[in-house]
Design a protein around this motif. Structure first.
Motif, PDB file in Angstrom:
ATOM      1  N   ARG A   1      35.120  42.090  32.978  1.00 57.40           N
ATOM      2  CA  ARG A   1      36.094  43.112  33.324  1.00 57.40           C
ATOM      3  C   ARG A   1      35.505  44.522  33.191  1.00 57.40           C
ATOM      4  NH1 ARG A   1      37.876  39.531  35.355  1.00 57.40           N
ATOM      5  NH2 ARG A   1      39.880  38.466  35.100  1.00 57.40           N
TER       6      ARG A   1
ATOM      7  N   LYS B   1      36.806  44.194  38.849  1.00 55.12           N
ATOM      8  CA  LYS B   1      37.674  43.062  39.118  1.00 55.12           C
ATOM      9  C   LYS B   1      36.821  41.921  39.659  1.00 55.12           C
ATOM     10  CE  LYS B   1      41.660  45.994  40.248  1.00 55.12           C
ATOM     11  NZ  LYS B   1      42.664  46.345  41.279  1.00 55.12           N
ATOM     12  N   ASN B   2      37.408  40.771  39.725  1.00 55.13           N
ATOM     13  CA  ASN B   2      36.669  39.611  40.196  1.00 55.13           C
ATOM     14  C   ASN B   2      36.193  39.834  41.636  1.00 55.13           C
ATOM     15  OD1 ASN B   2      35.556  37.065  40.254  1.00 55.13           O
ATOM     16  ND2 ASN B   2      37.456  36.052  40.835  1.00 55.13           N
TER      17      ASN B   2
ATOM     18  N   GLN C   1      34.903  49.611  35.478  1.00 58.04           N
ATOM     19  CA  GLN C   1      36.049  48.710  35.425  1.00 58.04           C
ATOM     20  C   GLN C   1      35.952  47.789  36.646  1.00 58.04           C
ATOM     21  OE1 GLN C   1      38.079  48.810  32.870  1.00 58.04           O
ATOM     22  NE2 GLN C   1      37.565  50.798  31.967  1.00 58.04           N
TER      23      GLN C   1
ATOM     24  N   GLU D   1      34.259  42.318  42.703  1.00 62.38           N
ATOM     25  CA  GLU D   1      33.877  43.702  42.965  1.00 62.38           C
ATOM     26  C   GLU D   1      32.424  43.938  42.545  1.00 62.38           C
ATOM     27  OE1 GLU D   1      38.042  46.182  42.646  1.00 62.38           O
ATOM     28  OE2 GLU D   1      36.818  45.917  40.840  1.00 62.38           O
TER      29      GLU D   1
END
Length: 406
Positions: free
Chosen positions: A73, A110-111, A108, A113
């Motif tokens: 994450r 996300k899955n 930060q 990215e």
């Protein structure tokens, strides 16, 4: 603690209902610390492959590709990277590469990215030719580049191209940085070439094979063997890896051939020939047409002797030139023809040597780099009926015994 799932966060928020009032602030602080913790060790980090030939007049550039996955994450971006650069037969050099731009210190993700982060540092002056780059503290594979310190106009450079898109492993486009953050710079990757390297291209290292190296056993008048060791060393490596200058392509070669009596007392060597040489060698002259797929050339001086003195001494000196012509696809079945033409400039106690070996060794081979190869070397003396043929059938030893070479 690789990720904070929503269920865990809800559980953390519910702690005040189960804990005494004096412990609630501590539990909330602990939950906040866990949420803020970067998980760099779990990030999917890749070191992008730069162009195969990089411009040594530009800074050393390495680019990290960070990919968000199910367990990642957050990723804490280091301000500097410790990069170890090493070339052939030189001690590794450690340099500090600094981050380009002023992007966020914590990504930060996300899955699925992706983000790229670029780092630069000056190239160490001592590096030449093939250079391996290893990044410390990052679980990523090293990259190999050819360093060109004298690039021609329009040549591809090793510096990243601003705004160019990098193709991440999952095939998605790089994520656009958040508003107000400095954009990360990506690089164009160069896919590796497919297929085995042609045999004559395996001499890119400064110390490499010269003539075939082998050992053979027989039973003529008892057990015996013959073997040959042969290597070449590139004396000077210039700024331009594609240079055709004499000094940049000057090699010292050494070949030793021995006949070994394994059945005699003390296992004596019946004969040994030593062949040091100094020559110019160009692996690829650039000559190509509908017939020849590659042409290399070697020319120089060679001494050959048995290393003995007195009446037993034998030795010759020659000047030679060897064009090597390849016919067909070098990654598949193909022909190789290499006539070695020479002139004698010294015949110590060997005045009639040309009667036996003439003035040319003709080597003809047919095979595939990762499979069988049949080769023959023919010599024809100046006298009728004098000459020799040396034939061999070879197969890569590594295909038979994994972990070996030759």
């Amino acid at each position: 603690m690789t990720a904070i799932a929503p269920a865990r966060a809800a559980s953390a928020r519910a702690l005040p209902h189960r804990l005494p009032p004096l412990r609630a602030p501590f539990a909330g602080a602990l939950a906040s610390a866990l949420l803020a913790m970067p998980f760099a060790a779990q990030a999917a980090v890749t070191l992008l492959q730069p162009p195969r030939v990089v411009d040594g007049t530009q800074p050393l550039t390495v680019t990290l590709l960070v990919v968000g996955d199910a367990e990642t994450r957050r990723f804490e971006v280091p301000a500097t990277l410790a990069v170890t650069a090493s070339a052939d037969m030189t001690a590794p050099i450690r340099v500090e590469a600094r981050r380009v731009g002023s992007g966020p210190a914590v990504l930060q993700l996300k899955n699925g990215e992706t983000r790229t982060i670029r780092y630069t540092a000056p190239w160490p002056d001592a590096l030449r030719g093939q250079v391996r780059l290893d990044v410390a503290g990052i679980d990523a594979a090293p990259v190999l580049v050819s360093l060109n310190r004298a690039p021609v106009a329009g040549a591809a450079s090793g510096a990243a191209t601003p705004g160019a898109a990098a193709l991440p492993p999952n095939g998605t486009a790089p994520e656009v940085p958040p508003a107000g953050a400095a954009p990360e710079t990506a690089v164009v990757t160069v896919p590796p070439e497919a297929g085995p390297a042609p045999a004559d291209l395996r001499d890119a290292q400064r110390l490499s094979f010269n003539e075939p190296m082998y050992i053979m056993f027989g039973g003529h008048d008892g057990a015996n063997a013959k073997f040959q060791l042969s290597f070449k060393f590139r004396i000077f490596e210039g700024k331009d890896p594609n240079s055709k200058a004499v000094l940049d392509n000057l090699y010292f070669g050494y070949t030793q051939f021995s006949l070994w009596d394994l059945s005699g007392e003390s296992r004596p060597f019946r004969d040994t020939n030593y062949r040091p040489s100094l020559y110019y060698y160009l692996s690829d002259t650039g000559v190509r047409n509908n017939v020849i797929s590659r042409l290399s050339v070697a020319t120089g001086f060679e001494h050959e002797s048995n290393g003995l003195g007195g009446d037993s001494s034998r030795g010759i000196n020659t000047l030679f030139v060897t064009p090597t012509m390849y016919f067909g696809d070098q990654t598949d079945w193909h022909w190789r023809v290499a006539p070695k033409l020479y002139a004698y400039v010294g015949k110590s106690d060997n005045e009639d040597i040309a009667h036996y070996r003439g003035y040319m060794d003709l080597n003809i081979a047919y095979g595939k780099p990762d499979s069988w190869e049949v080769t023959a070397t023919l010599r024809k003396g100046t006298r009728k009926g004098y000459g020799s043929v040396n034939a061999a059938l070879t197969y890569p030893l590594a295909r038979i015994v994994p972990g070996t070479a030759g």
